[in-house]
Scaffold this active site. Structure first.
Site, PDB file in Angstrom:
ATOM      1  CB  SER A  96     -76.508  23.714 -59.806  1.00  0.00           C
ATOM      2  OG  SER A  96     -77.719  24.052 -60.422  1.00  0.00           O
ATOM      3  CB  CYS A  97     -80.325  24.419 -57.256  1.00  0.00           C
ATOM      4  SG  CYS A  97     -79.860  25.603 -58.535  1.00  0.00           S
ATOM      5  CG  ASP A  98     -79.292  20.903 -52.934  1.00  0.00           C
ATOM      6  OD1 ASP A  98     -78.994  19.705 -52.983  1.00  0.00           O
ATOM      7  OD2 ASP A  98     -78.459  21.823 -52.860  1.00  0.00           O
TER       8      ASP A  98
END
Length: 422
Positions: free
Chosen positions: A9-11
């Site tokens: 996933s993400c930041d």
């Protein structure tokens, strides 16, 4: 990491004055998704809807709002919602996958990415978006497959919601939630719960549910990320903690001097893992926004519409009375024959690549097989991006006037980028 594993996933990042060099709020996000997933950039104008209209989200229908704001979205092309985006009221939102002690509902409900879009379409402030999302969670819940694959994969969500004045971190567990207000300095989130005892708002039953489940004694200070942390966290959460820590360090290194260029450099940072390229997953889209505190100045949103920000161009988008549609960053539509819509879902794959994605794909191959040509192309693309940043800086400082052609900026940059790839 094995290719069948779900994405890391993400930041998400934000800098508020005095963390920013200028009197701007700077928002940034990388969207890390399955390697071959296509992310498109879409603009939807503000719209009024007849009373009683139903809205088709990714998996379920919900009542439509009477009015929706204009939005620009960076989204995985197979779903309805968005990984990140902005509206014409100066609100930006990005979401993250998180896991908690609470079981994930296996049924189809609203995706976290649906909630991103709904928050942008229905709210005129960051706190307003918190209220929209938490209200929708209460009514409809969250859940459903989060990738275009027959293998089940779902998660809870956290969100970073930002406007010209403040930011909110919203962390959820099923229908339960906590929120933390951020008014100055720098802040980032990743795929782990970050809110401890510094809680600004919460679900009214949060603590009673925690007590009833035996997760909290009811005594002492309530610490959300301790009470709700997953008992068996996936390995990707441990990696996310390292990325969160690395992202915090990168932000703090620039505390007091964060600009759009600094935020882009953070999103391009590969040693930290923030710019992801691992196994079957990579950064498939990126976004940076400048939200001036001065309401007379326009908000500027930079989006890539292509994977790997270290080899992509951040192209500026500005809301205006006349925004030119950019068909070459919009994926093909398959209507009722789309394998996402047919039951059972995800039984086949279709080609969702848009024109810019395909051209960029060819350019990446050139960079890998011919490093000299790749470096020359990257330098040319950076010059295009640098010129855009220079012009935007002049616009925000009043050196050049805002005009009606602002709605063509993204179109013009996509067109120029495509020419460089030819």
């Amino acid at each position: 990491m094995a290719e069948h594993e779900p994405p890391l996933s993400c930041d998400c990042f934000v800098s508020l004055p005095p963390g920013s060099q200028d009197d701007h709020v700077i928002f940034g996000k990388n969207s890390d998704r399955p390697r071959d997933e296509v992310q498109e950039v879409l603009y939807y104008p503000a719209t009024s809807h007849p009373s009683g209209t139903m809205l088709e989200c990714t998996y379920i229908q919900i009542p439509q709002a009477e009015h929706t704001h204009a939005v620009v979205l960076s989204r995985p092309s197979w779903l309805w919602g968005a990984e990140m985006g902005a509206n014409d009221k100066g609100v930006c939102i990005g979401n993250e996958a998180v896991w908690t002690r609470e079981a994930i509902d296996p049924g189809e409900a609203l995706l976290g990415m649906d909630l991103v879009r709904l928050g942008l379409e229905r709210a005129d402030s960051a706190w307003g978006a918190v209220s929209v999302i938490t209200g929708l969670l209460e009514q409809h819940g969250q859940g459903g497959p989060c990738r275009e694959d027959p293998a089940p994969f779902s998660y809870h969500n956290s969100f970073l919601l930002v406007d010209r004045n403040e930011a909110w971190v919203l962390e959820t567990s099923g229908k339960l939630w906590v929120a933390q207000k951020v008014t100055e300095g720098v802040k980032n989130i990743s795929n782990a719960l970050t809110i401890g005892t510094d809680i600004s708002a919460e679900h009214p039953e949060l603590r009673s549910v925690a007590q009833a489940q035996g997760w909290w004694s009811g005594e002492g200070e309530f610490c959300f990320n301790e009470v709700f942390k997953s008992e068996n966290p996936p390995a990707r959460m441990e990696l996310a903690k390292k990325r969160y820590s690395g992202g915090t360090q990168l932000l703090q290194q620039h505390d007091g001097s964060v600009t759009a260029e600094v935020m882009m450099s953070i999103l391009r940072d590969k040693p930290s893992g923030i710019c992801m390229d691992s196994g079957g997953f990579r950064t498939t889209g990126s976004m940076v926004s400048i939200l001036p505190r001065d309401p007379s100045l326009p908000c500027i949103h930079f989006l890539t519409a292509t994977p790997d920000p270290s080899r992509s161009v951040f192209k500026p988008f500005i809301f205006s009375e006349s925004v030119t549609p950019v068909s070459r960053v919009i994926s093909p539509q398959y209507g009722p024959d789309d394998p996402v819509r047919k039951q059972p879902r995800f039984q086949s794959q279709v080609d969702r690549r848009h024109d810019l994605y395909k051209a960029h794909e060819g350019a990446l191959q050139t960079m890998e097989t011919n490093p000299d040509a790749g470096n020359a192309l990257t330098e040319t693309l950076r010059m295009l991006e640098g010129q855009c940043l220079t012009d935007i800086s002049a616009l925000l400082s009043g050196e050049i006037p805002a005009d009606e052609e602002l709605g063509d900026l993204f179109f013009d940059c996509v067109d120029t980028e495509l020419k460089f790839y030819q």
